[in-house]
Design a protein around this motif. Structure first.
Motif, PDB file in Angstrom:
ATOM      1  N   MET B   1       0.872  -1.275   0.055  1.00 28.70           N
ATOM      2  CA  MET B   1      -0.123   0.084   0.091  1.00 28.70           C
ATOM      3  C   MET B   1       0.659   1.189   0.050  1.00 28.70           C
ATOM      4  O   MET B   1       0.882   2.025   1.046  1.00 28.70           O
ATOM      5  N   THR B   2       1.333   1.638  -1.052  1.00 25.95           N
ATOM      6  CA  THR B   2       2.558   2.728  -1.064  1.00 25.95           C
ATOM      7  C   THR B   2       1.984   3.960  -1.808  1.00 25.95           C
ATOM      8  O   THR B   2       1.884   4.924  -1.389  1.00 25.95           O
ATOM      9  N   SER B   3       1.106   3.602  -2.838  1.00 25.75           N
ATOM     10  CA  SER B   3       0.719   4.471  -3.829  1.00 25.75           C
ATOM     11  C   SER B   3      -0.486   5.126  -3.413  1.00 25.75           C
ATOM     12  O   SER B   3      -1.197   4.454  -2.407  1.00 25.75           O
ATOM     13  N   PRO B   4      -0.750   6.407  -3.605  1.00 21.63           N
ATOM     14  CA  PRO B   4      -1.874   7.202  -3.050  1.00 21.63           C
ATOM     15  C   PRO B   4      -3.098   6.640  -3.345  1.00 21.63           C
ATOM     16  O   PRO B   4      -4.093   6.638  -2.342  1.00 21.63           O
ATOM     17  N   GLY B   5      -3.583   6.027  -4.645  1.00 26.01           N
ATOM     18  CA  GLY B   5      -4.586   5.254  -5.115  1.00 26.01           C
ATOM     19  C   GLY B   5      -5.028   4.104  -4.227  1.00 26.01           C
ATOM     20  O   GLY B   5      -5.966   4.060  -3.768  1.00 26.01           O
ATOM     21  N   LEU B   6      -4.139   3.283  -3.921  1.00 27.06           N
ATOM     22  CA  LEU B   6      -3.911   2.007  -3.276  1.00 27.06           C
ATOM     23  C   LEU B   6      -4.554   2.655  -1.645  1.00 27.06           C
ATOM     24  O   LEU B   6      -5.566   2.047  -1.067  1.00 27.06           O
ATOM     25  N   ALA B   7      -3.733   3.373  -1.363  1.00 24.84           N
ATOM     26  CA  ALA B   7      -4.068   3.923   0.091  1.00 24.84           C
ATOM     27  C   ALA B   7      -5.508   4.345   0.168  1.00 24.84           C
ATOM     28  O   ALA B   7      -6.327   4.243   1.239  1.00 24.84           O
ATOM     29  N   GLN B   8      -5.939   5.132  -0.646  1.00 18.49           N
ATOM     30  CA  GLN B   8      -7.288   5.674  -0.847  1.00 18.49           C
ATOM     31  C   GLN B   8      -8.281   4.560  -0.836  1.00 18.49           C
ATOM     32  O   GLN B   8      -9.441   4.553  -0.078  1.00 18.49           O
ATOM     33  N   LEU B   9      -7.945   3.698  -1.618  1.00 17.10           N
ATOM     34  CA  LEU B   9      -8.861   2.397  -1.780  1.00 17.10           C
ATOM     35  C   LEU B   9      -9.162   1.725  -0.468  1.00 17.10           C
ATOM     36  O   LEU B   9     -10.186   1.441   0.038  1.00 17.10           O
ATOM     37  N   SER B  10      -7.927   1.694   0.379  1.00 18.77           N
ATOM     38  CA  SER B  10      -8.102   0.756   1.417  1.00 18.77           C
ATOM     39  C   SER B  10      -8.582   1.484   2.477  1.00 18.77           C
ATOM     40  O   SER B  10      -9.416   0.891   3.235  1.00 18.77           O
ATOM     41  N   ALA B  11      -8.477   3.072   2.525  1.00 15.86           N
ATOM     42  CA  ALA B  11      -9.572   3.570   3.385  1.00 15.86           C
ATOM     43  C   ALA B  11     -10.914   3.531   3.015  1.00 15.86           C
ATOM     44  O   ALA B  11     -11.890   3.391   4.068  1.00 15.86           O
ATOM     45  N   GLN B  12     -11.461   3.304   1.808  1.00  9.99           N
ATOM     46  CA  GLN B  12     -12.728   3.244   1.596  1.00  9.99           C
ATOM     47  C   GLN B  12     -13.188   1.831   1.921  1.00  9.99           C
ATOM     48  O   GLN B  12     -14.455   1.671   2.300  1.00  9.99           O
ATOM     49  N   VAL B  13     -12.470   0.763   1.453  1.00  8.31           N
ATOM     50  CA  VAL B  13     -12.817  -0.306   2.015  1.00  8.31           C
ATOM     51  C   VAL B  13     -12.951  -0.649   3.601  1.00  8.31           C
ATOM     52  O   VAL B  13     -14.119  -1.000   4.056  1.00  8.31           O
ATOM     53  N   ARG B  14     -12.270   0.186   4.351  1.00 11.08           N
ATOM     54  CA  ARG B  14     -12.566   0.001   5.647  1.00 11.08           C
ATOM     55  C   ARG B  14     -13.778   0.825   6.235  1.00 11.08           C
ATOM     56  O   ARG B  14     -14.583   0.317   7.025  1.00 11.08           O
ATOM     57  N   ALA B  15     -13.802   1.953   5.363  1.00 16.33           N
ATOM     58  CA  ALA B  15     -15.187   2.635   5.886  1.00 16.33           C
ATOM     59  C   ALA B  15     -16.447   2.177   5.370  1.00 16.33           C
ATOM     60  O   ALA B  15     -17.418   1.963   6.225  1.00 16.33           O
ATOM     61  N   PHE B  16     -16.230   1.269   4.190  1.00 20.23           N
ATOM     62  CA  PHE B  16     -17.628   0.548   3.785  1.00 20.23           C
ATOM     63  C   PHE B  16     -17.903  -0.730   4.775  1.00 20.23           C
ATOM     64  O   PHE B  16     -18.924  -1.005   5.191  1.00 20.23           O
ATOM     65  N   ALA B  17     -16.806  -1.239   5.270  1.00 24.56           N
ATOM     66  CA  ALA B  17     -17.041  -2.566   6.083  1.00 24.56           C
ATOM     67  C   ALA B  17     -17.571  -1.991   7.332  1.00 24.56           C
ATOM     68  O   ALA B  17     -18.489  -2.666   8.179  1.00 24.56           O
ATOM     69  N   ALA B  18     -17.072  -0.857   7.844  1.00 24.63           N
ATOM     70  CA  ALA B  18     -17.548  -0.109   9.162  1.00 24.63           C
ATOM     71  C   ALA B  18     -19.093   0.252   8.817  1.00 24.63           C
ATOM     72  O   ALA B  18     -20.000  -0.034   9.899  1.00 24.63           O
ATOM     73  N   GLN B  19     -19.331   0.544   7.695  1.00 28.53           N
ATOM     74  CA  GLN B  19     -20.719   0.819   7.605  1.00 28.53           C
ATOM     75  C   GLN B  19     -21.743  -0.434   7.713  1.00 28.53           C
ATOM     76  O   GLN B  19     -22.673  -0.461   8.253  1.00 28.53           O
ATOM     77  N   LEU B  20     -21.176  -1.494   7.021  1.00 27.50           N
ATOM     78  CA  LEU B  20     -22.067  -2.689   7.122  1.00 27.50           C
ATOM     79  C   LEU B  20     -22.049  -3.139   8.378  1.00 27.50           C
ATOM     80  O   LEU B  20     -23.115  -3.482   8.716  1.00 27.50           O
TER      81      LEU B  20
END
Lengths: 287, 408
Positions: B1-20
Motif C-alpha cells: 500500500m504505497t501508492s496514494p490510489g491504493l491507500a485511498q482504496l484501502s480507506a474506502q474499504v475500511r469505511a465501507f466495512a464499518a458501515q456494513l
C-alpha cells in the motif's frame, strides 16, 4: 494459478460465473477456505474438481454424513495389525515398545490427515458439510484454523503445504457463525439461460443447437414453478444426454414423455408441471 | 500500500466495512477487514464488478447478507464522495440488536436507521433493498393477488384481511414464568421418543467393542485385554419446528406460546420458530440473539403478527422452504386456533407434505382447552386426519401436560 481462471475452467467444460471465479481466485490468493452454498445440482462439487485440475494438484474429498466422526475423517490405528504385531513379538521373545506399536505403518490416514501431509497444496473438498453434526463442525474449525493435527501417540503433525479448501452445503442445517466466519462465502445460483446454453455446448459438444435451446428454455420454465425438487444443471445435462441417447433432436410431446424422469424426479412435481409441459410441447410443435 | 490510489482504496474499504457492521450488524472484525484488503489486492481493482465479487465473498456469510451487501456496495462505490467518519453504533438500551441482517424485517431497520446515521450522504443507498423486501402496497393491488399462488410474497397480502395487520406492533415478553416454561419444555423433549443416533460414543455397555480404548487399557495389563470398552448409540436429540399463529384471534395465547417457543429454544439445540399471520416471518435469529435472563424482545413483525390468519398458504410456504431441514428427527408443532380464512385444500396439501417428512406433527390449539370444545373450525376439521396429535394449549398447565399427553 492461470491468469484467466474463467478460461481455464471453460477449457475443462466448466462454465463458471464471474463471482464464483473471483471467489476461487481468492481461495488461492488468501489461503482461506471457501464455503459454497446453493441448490442441489448447480455444480458446487464439480467446481472443486475442476479447480484441482486447473491447479494441477490432487483432489482429496471428504464426503460428510450423519455420524461422521474424527476417526473416519482424520486417522485410525490399524488395531488388527497392531495385535498381530504384538503376538508375533511375543512369540519371538522380542520386547515391544510404544514406538514399535504406534509407527506410521499402523496409521491409516483418512482424508483430512492425508490433505495435511501432502508435499504440494492439494484441493480439499469437504462435501455437504451440513450433513455432519455440530460436533464434527467444531472439530473442523480447529483444523481449518491451525492446520495441525495432534495424534496423541505421534505428536503434532503440521501441514507442510496448506490445502485449498472448498466446503459445500445444501443448507439442510444452519451452519454455525464460527464456521462461516472462517470461510469466504459464495452463493451459487442456477445459471442464466445463456450460461446454461454455454454449459450444454461445453459438456455435450455434439448437441444440436435447436435442441439445446429447447432444453434450456424448458428447464427454465420448470424452475419457475413451485416444485418440490427443481431441476439443477446436472438434470439439464442428464436430460440432454438422454435425448441424445434416444436420437431425438426435437423436444416434442413424445420426446418429453419419454425423458421426463430425467428432469422431474417427484411424482407430485410431474403432475404439477403437466400444464407447463403441455405448453412447451405445443410451442415446440408449432415452431 | 504505497501508492496514494491504493491507500485511498484501502480507506474506502475500511469505511465501507464499518458501515456494513454498524448499520446492518454484519459480523466484521479486524480479521475480515484485513482479508478484505488482501482480497482487493488479489483482483483487478479497475473492474468494479470484480472488487464487488471479492468483497462480497469476504464480508458476507449468507444470501440475505449478500443482498444487503450488493445494495450498499452500489450506493457506496458508485458515488465517490468524500468519506465521512464511520457512524457511531446505536446507543445502548435500544430495542433490538444493531441492524437486521435478514431482509424479512426491513421495517425495523428502516425505522432505526434514521437515528445515528442521519445526514449520511450514502444513507439513501439502502432504499432499493428495502423496496425489494417490502413496500406498502395499495390495497387494490393486494386484493388482485390470487390467494392460492404460493409465489406471492406474504407482505403483499398484508392488509388483505385485516386493517391492523400492518400495524403489527412490538412483541415483548416478561421473564416471570420462564422457569415454569423451561420445565414444560424439558418434559416435552423427554417425551419425544426418537430412534438412536448414528454416531458411536463411549458407553459403559454397548453393542460394539471400542478397539482403541480397549487396546490402550490393555497397555496397563501387559497387553492382555482384561478391561473391555464399549461403544453405543445414544438417543437422538429431537429437532423442533414451531409454527406460531400470531393472528389477532390468538390474543394472549400467542404471547404465551411465543414464550414457550423461547423456553424450548433454550432447552433444545435445534429449534426453528416461525410466526405467521397473513405473512410469514422466521423468528429463530431473534430468539438466538436474546441474552440469557433478558426479556425476549422482537421487532415489528409486520404481516406476521396481529393480522388475520392464512394458515394454509403459510404452512405450504414453510413446508417448501424448510423442506431440506425436515427429517425423521423433526417434531413439527403448529400453534394455532384454526380460525382460518384460507382454502382448506391448501392446508391439507401443506400438512401432507410436512407429515411425509417430519417425525411427529402436532397441532396445539388454545381453544381446545375450553370446556366442551368441538373441533369444528374448518381448518382444524381438514387437518385432523393428517395430524399425529391435536392437543390443547391454553395455559401453563396444558403446556406442562404436553409431554404426558403426547406419550399416550
Amino acid at each position: 494459478m492461470p491468469l484467466d481462471l474463467a478460461a481455464a475452467f471453460r477449457e475443462r467444460g466448466y462454465v463458471a460465473g464471474d463471482a464464483l471465479v473471483t471467489a476461487l481466485r481468492l481461495v488461492v490468493a488468501l489461503g482461506k477456505p471457501l464455503l459454497l452454498e446453493g441448490p442441489a445440482g448447480v455444480g458446487k462439487t464439480e467446481a472443486a474438481k475442476t479447480l484441482a485440475e486447473v491447479l494441477g494438484t490432487r483432489l482429496i474429498r471428504l464426503q460428510c454424513y450423519e455420524g461422521l466422526d474424527a476417526q473416519a475423517a482424520l486417522y485410525e490405528w490399524n488395531y488388527a495389525r497392531q495385535l498381530l504385531h504384538l503376538r508375533a513379538a511375543e512369540a519371538g521373545g522380542r520386547p515391544v515398545t510404544d514406538e514399535d506399536l504406534y509407527g506410521p505403518q499402523f496409521l491409516m490416514q483418512r482424508p483430512l490427515l492425508e490433505a495435511i501431509r501432502q508435499p504440494t497444496s492439494p484441493v480439499l473438498l469437504i462435501d455437504e458439510v451440513d450433513r455432519a453434526d455440530e460436533a464434527f463442525e467444531a472439530f473442523l474449525l480447529e483444523l481449518l484454523a491451525e492446520w495441525q493435527v495432534t495424534v496423541p501417540e505421534l505428536g503434532t503433525l503440521r501441514a507442510t503445504a496448506r490445502p485449498h479448501v472448498l466446503l459445500t452445503s445444501n443448507r439442510s442445517r444452519e451452519l454455525s457463525d464460527a464456521l462461516r466466519r472462517r470461510c469466504l462465502y459464495q452463493w451459487v445460483e442456477y445459471p442464466s439461460a445463456a450460461q446454461e446454453l454455454d454449459i450444454l455446448r461445453a459438456r455435450l459438444p455434439g448437441i444440436d443447437e435447436a435442441l439445446a435451446r429447447q432444453v434450456t428454455a424448458a428447464v427454465h420454465a420448470l424452475r419457475a414453478l413451485p416444485l418440490g425438487k427443481p431441476p439443477g444443471v446436472a438434470e439439464t445435462l442428464d436430460w440432454a444426454a438422454a435425448l441424445l441417447a434416444l436420437h431425438r433432436d426435437w423436444l416434442d410431446a413424445p420426446a418429453l414423455e419419454a425423458t421426463l424422469g430425467a428432469v422431474l424426479k417427484l411424482h407430485e412435481d410431474q403432475r404439477l408441471a403437466r400444464p407447463t409441459l403441455d405448453r412447451i410441447a405445443a410451442h415446440n410443435a408449432g415452431a | 500500500m504505497t501508492s496514494p490510489g491504493l491507500a485511498q482504496l484501502s480507506a474506502q474499504v475500511r469505511a465501507f466495512a464499518a458501515q456494513l457492521r454498524f448499520r446492518h450488524g454484519f459480523l466484521i472484525g479486524p480479521g475480515e477487514i484485513r482479508d478484505a484488503l488482501r482480497a482487493v489486492q488479489a483482483v483487478d481493482v479497475l473492474q468494479v464488478a470484480q472488487v464487488q465479487d471479492a468483497l462480497r465473498a469476504v464480508l458476507t456469510t449468507s444470501p440475505a447478507e449478500a443482498r444487503v451487501f450488493d445494495a450498499e456496495f452500489g450506493a457506496f462505490f458508485r458515488r465517490p464522495a468524500e468519506l465521512p467518519p464511520p457512524p457511531l453504533p446505536p446507543a445502548p438500551g435500544g430495542q433490538a440488536a444493531p441492524g437486521e441482517p435478514s431482509p424479512p424485517e426491513p421495517t425495523a431497520r428502516a425505522g432505526k436507521k434514521t437515528g445515528p446515521v442521519q445526514g449520511h450522504p450514502q444513507s439513501s443507498g439502502e432504499d432499493p433493498a428495502d423496496e425489494d423486501a417490502i413496500s406498502p402496497q395499495a390495497p387494490g393491488r393486494a386484493l388482485e393477488n390470487a390467494p392460492d399462488d404460493p409465489d406471492t410474497p406474504p407482505q403483499v397480502l398484508r392488509a388483505r384481511l385485516s386493517p391492523h395487520a400492518g400495524a403489527g406492533g412490538r412483541v415483548q415478553t416478561e421473564v416471570d414464568d420462564l422457569p415454569e416454561l423451561l420445565r414444560a419444555a424439558s418434559a416435552l423433549i423427554r417425551a419425544v421418543e426418537l430412534g438412536r443416533a448414528r454416531r458411536l460414543r463411549p458407553r459403559p455397555h454397548g453393542p460394539k467393542l471400542d478397539a482403541r480404548r480397549t487396546l490402550r487399557a490393555a497397555a496397563r495389563t501387559a497387553g492382555d485385554a482384561a478391561l473391555l470398552k464399549w461403544l453405543g448409540r445414544p438417543r437422538r436429540a429431537p429437532r423442533f419446528l414451531l409454527m406460531l399463529d400470531g393472528s389477532r384471534s390468538m390474543g394472549q395465547s400467542a404471547a404465551l406460546l411465543l414464550r414457550f417457543a423461547f423456553a424450548l429454544h433454550l432447552r433444545a439445540r435445534r429449534v426453528e420458530v416461525y410466526a405467521f399471520s397473513t405473512g410469514l416471518t422466521r423468528l429463530t435469529p431473534h430468539l438466538r440473539r436474546a441474552g440469557p435472563g433478558q426479556p425476549l424482545a422482537l421487532p415489528d413483525l409486520g404481516a406476521a403478527w396481529g393480522g388475520g390468519t392464512r394458515i394454509g398458504d403459510n404452512l405450504l410456504r414453510l413446508a417448501r422452504e424448510e423442506r431440506d431441514r425436515l427429517n425423521r428427527d423433526t417434531v413439527v408443532l403448529i400453534l394455532s386456533d384454526g380460525l382460518d380464512t384460507g382454502d382448506p385444500e391448501v392446508l391439507i396439501r401443506a400438512l401432507r407434505d410436512l407429515r411425509a417428512r417430519a417425525g411427529l406433527l402436532v397441532w396445539l390449539s388454545p381453544l381446545a382447552a375450553l370446556p366442551g370444545y368441538q373441533p369444528v373450525q374448518r381448518a382444524v376439521q381438514a387437518a385432523l386426519p393428517h395430524l399425529d396429535a391435536f392437543l390443547p394449549a391454553g395455559s401453563l398447565g396444558d403446556l406442562h401436560a404436553l409431554g404426558r399427553r403426547l406419550r399416550r
